[in-house]
Each structure stands twice: as C-alpha cells, then as structure tokens.
Design an enzyme around this catalytic site. Structure first.
Site, mmCIF file in Angstrom:
data_model
loop_
_atom_site.group_PDB
_atom_site.id
_atom_site.type_symbol
_atom_site.label_atom_id
_atom_site.label_comp_id
_atom_site.label_asym_id
_atom_site.label_seq_id
_atom_site.Cartn_x
_atom_site.Cartn_y
_atom_site.Cartn_z
ATOM 1 N N LYS A 23 0.837 -1.208 0.000
ATOM 2 C CA LYS A 23 0.000 0.000 0.000
ATOM 3 C C LYS A 23 0.876 1.263 0.000
ATOM 4 C CE LYS A 23 -2.246 -1.096 3.840
ATOM 5 N NZ LYS A 23 -1.628 -2.411 4.190
ATOM 6 N N ARG A 98 -9.626 0.781 8.526
ATOM 7 C CA ARG A 98 -9.173 -0.565 8.852
ATOM 8 C C ARG A 98 -10.243 -1.342 9.620
ATOM 9 N NH1 ARG A 98 -3.185 0.424 8.826
ATOM 10 N NH2 ARG A 98 -2.117 -1.528 9.173
ATOM 11 N N ARG A 135 11.781 -6.679 5.596
ATOM 12 C CA ARG A 135 11.589 -5.273 5.231
ATOM 13 C C ARG A 135 12.440 -4.361 6.110
ATOM 14 N NH1 ARG A 135 5.693 -2.411 5.072
ATOM 15 N NH2 ARG A 135 5.744 -2.577 7.335
ATOM 16 N N ARG A 168 11.129 -2.058 11.523
ATOM 17 C CA ARG A 168 10.060 -1.550 12.386
ATOM 18 C C ARG A 168 9.824 -2.543 13.522
ATOM 19 N NH1 ARG A 168 5.078 0.277 8.580
ATOM 20 N NH2 ARG A 168 3.973 -0.880 10.180
ATOM 21 N N ARG A 179 -0.661 -9.081 13.549
ATOM 22 C CA ARG A 179 -1.217 -8.078 12.606
ATOM 23 C C ARG A 179 -2.049 -8.777 11.540
ATOM 24 N NH1 ARG A 179 4.022 -5.189 10.677
ATOM 25 N NH2 ARG A 179 2.679 -3.811 9.481
HETATM 26 P P1 AMP Z 1 0.770 0.596 9.008
HETATM 27 O O1 AMP Z 1 1.968 1.471 8.901
HETATM 28 O O2 AMP Z 1 -0.369 1.025 8.128
HETATM 29 O O3 AMP Z 1 1.112 -0.872 8.837
HETATM 30 O O4 AMP Z 1 0.220 0.755 10.502
HETATM 31 C C1 AMP Z 1 1.019 0.400 11.620
HETATM 32 C C2 AMP Z 1 0.140 0.221 12.819
HETATM 33 O O5 AMP Z 1 -0.521 1.459 13.128
HETATM 34 C C3 AMP Z 1 -0.987 -0.789 12.668
HETATM 35 O O6 AMP Z 1 -0.566 -2.124 12.896
HETATM 36 C C4 AMP Z 1 -1.959 -0.296 13.749
HETATM 37 O O7 AMP Z 1 -1.494 -0.640 15.028
HETATM 38 C C5 AMP Z 1 -1.831 1.216 13.622
HETATM 39 N N1 AMP Z 1 -2.806 1.755 12.633
HETATM 40 C C6 AMP Z 1 -2.529 2.344 11.440
HETATM 41 N N2 AMP Z 1 -3.641 2.717 10.818
HETATM 42 C C7 AMP Z 1 -4.679 2.341 11.620
HETATM 43 C C8 AMP Z 1 -6.084 2.442 11.523
HETATM 44 N N3 AMP Z 1 -6.671 2.984 10.458
HETATM 45 N N4 AMP Z 1 -6.829 1.949 12.537
HETATM 46 C C9 AMP Z 1 -6.252 1.430 13.639
HETATM 47 N N5 AMP Z 1 -4.923 1.288 13.788
HETATM 48 C C10 AMP Z 1 -4.133 1.747 12.796
#
Ligand code: AMP
Length: 221
Positions: A23, A98, A135, A168, A179
């Site tokens: 994404k 999400r 990654r 990360r 996740r």
């Molecule tokens: P990402 O970078 O999109 O993989 O997001 C990293 C983490 O941030 C996720 O595993 C969630 O813990 C939190 N997060 C990001 N976006 C959301 C969302 N829209 N709703 C809830 N948690 C989020």
C-alpha cells in the site's frame, strides 16, 4: 508518468490490503502521478510517537503489539489531517479505514459528495510474512527496502537520503502474525463492504510494483 484529473469532486483513493501488500509503495508512486497527498495513518501515528504526543503515547503499545489503535483516536487524527489545504483536490488513503466502523464513519464524513475508489491489494499470508520479515525502512525519509528483492546499495543506509535503515518494531515475526490475525478479523470485512457498493477493484500483489501501479492508474481512469 504524470496524470491530471480535471474532475470537480475530489478524487479519493483508498488502498486496502494486508500489511506488507505494498500500500505504501503504491501510494508513493501514485501521489506523484496524481498530484495528491499520501495519507498513511500508520505514518501519522509513528510521527506522534516520535514527538511523544499524548496520542503517540496511547498508540505506541497497541502498535508494538500488532493491535489496532482505537477508532476514536484514528478518526480524530484523520479528520484533522483531511482539513489541511492540500486535501482539497483529493488524497490517497493508505491503511485507513481498517475497521467497519472507520469505513462507515468515513462514508458519513464524505456525505455523498465523494465516492472513493477502493483498490484492494491481495496477498497471501505466506507472502506477507516473507515480505515483512525482510523489510527495512529508512528512519529519516520512510523509504522502503526488502533485503532480498530491493536491497539498499550500501548496507544499512538509505539510497535516497543516506538515512539509517531500521526494522520496524512491528515487523518482528510474532507481531506480524498478530497483525495478520487482526487484518483477517477486522479489516478483511471491508472488502465485502466496498464491493457491495461497486467501488472495489482487487489486484493480485504478487507482481512487479510497476505493473500493479499501471493497473491502478487504468482502473482510476
Ligand atoms: P501501518 O503502517 O499502516 O502498517 O500501521 C502500523 C500500525 O498502526 C498498525 O498495525 C496499527 O497498530 C496502527 N494503525 C494504522 N492505521 C490504523 C487504523 N486505520 N486503525 C487502527 N490502527 C491503525
């Protein structure tokens, strides 16, 4: 390639998909082609964590456990960001919504004036694990690398800004599995939600990123 879309209503693109489906990579390519901001709720949260804001402090534990941050905090943070002037012509949402509640709230926020295009980036769990375990991300500019498929030219250093490459905290295998569980339970239902509204295009992500990017541009047109 640079596109310009002369629609009067804002162009909102939602990128759905499991963690590691690309994404962020696609959003980075699309933002240049579409001249729209890339809004990643994950990046916004990481920024809050870096600055140790109250929101960052609340979100940190959830993120490190692989859990979702509460809908309330996410929506408040997102609406603040969408009020900024660069969002007037539209935006690319990466990692949000999400949950069903976030999707419904976003729909209410759009008030029938915006019909988002939803791109669902499909990837098997096995591939997700393989991608995320290898990654690396630049701590400075956020550029993404894969140790096997797109390694940096110099070990541990970003090709673009020479920043330090890190893994990360939530890209450790145990957290990746959590996740994925959360994705299947809370986010995958959005595929049905958006496909019932004929707004969804599903693409397999096990293809070169350039090919996926071109297909997304065709769908938008
Ligand atoms: P990402 O970078 O999109 O993989 O997001 C990293 C983490 O941030 C996720 O595993 C969630 O813990 C939190 N997060 C990001 N976006 C959301 C969302 N829209 N709703 C809830 N948690 C989020």
């Amino acid at each position: 390639m640079s596109q310009s879309f002369s629609s009067h209503s804002p162009l909102v693109l939602i990128l759905l998909g499991p963690p590691g489906s690309g994404k962020g990579t696609q959003a980075n390519l699309l933002k240049m082609a579409l001249h729209l901001p890339h809004i990643s709720t994950g990046d916004l949260l990481r920024e809050h964590i870096k600055k140790k804001t109250p929101l960052g402090l609340k979100a940190k534990t959830d993120i490190e456990k692989g859990q979702l941050v509460s809908d309330h905090l996410i929506l408040e943070m997102l609406v603040e960001r969408l009020k900024e002037p660069d969002c007037v012509k539209g935006y690319i949402l990466d990692g949000c919504p999400r949950t069903l509640f976030q999707a419904q709230s976003l729909q209410a926020y759009f008030k029938d004036q915006i019909t988002p295009i939803v791109i669902n980036l499909d990837l098997s769990d096995e591939k997700v694990i393989e991608r995320l375990c290898h990654r690396l991300v630049c701590a400075n500019c956020g550029a993404l690398y894969h140790l096997l498929y797109s390694p940096p030219k110099i070990d541990g250093q970003c090709d673009q800004c020479l920043g330090k490459l890190i893994q990360r905290a939530d890209d450790k295998e145990a957290v990746i599995l959590e996740r994925l569980k959360v994705y299947h339970h809370q986010t995958a239902p959005l595929i049905a939600f958006y496909s019932q509204q004929n707004r969804l295009f599903t693409l397999s992500c096990d293809l070169p990123k350039e090919e996926i990017y071109q297909t997304i541009l065709e769908k938008i047109r």
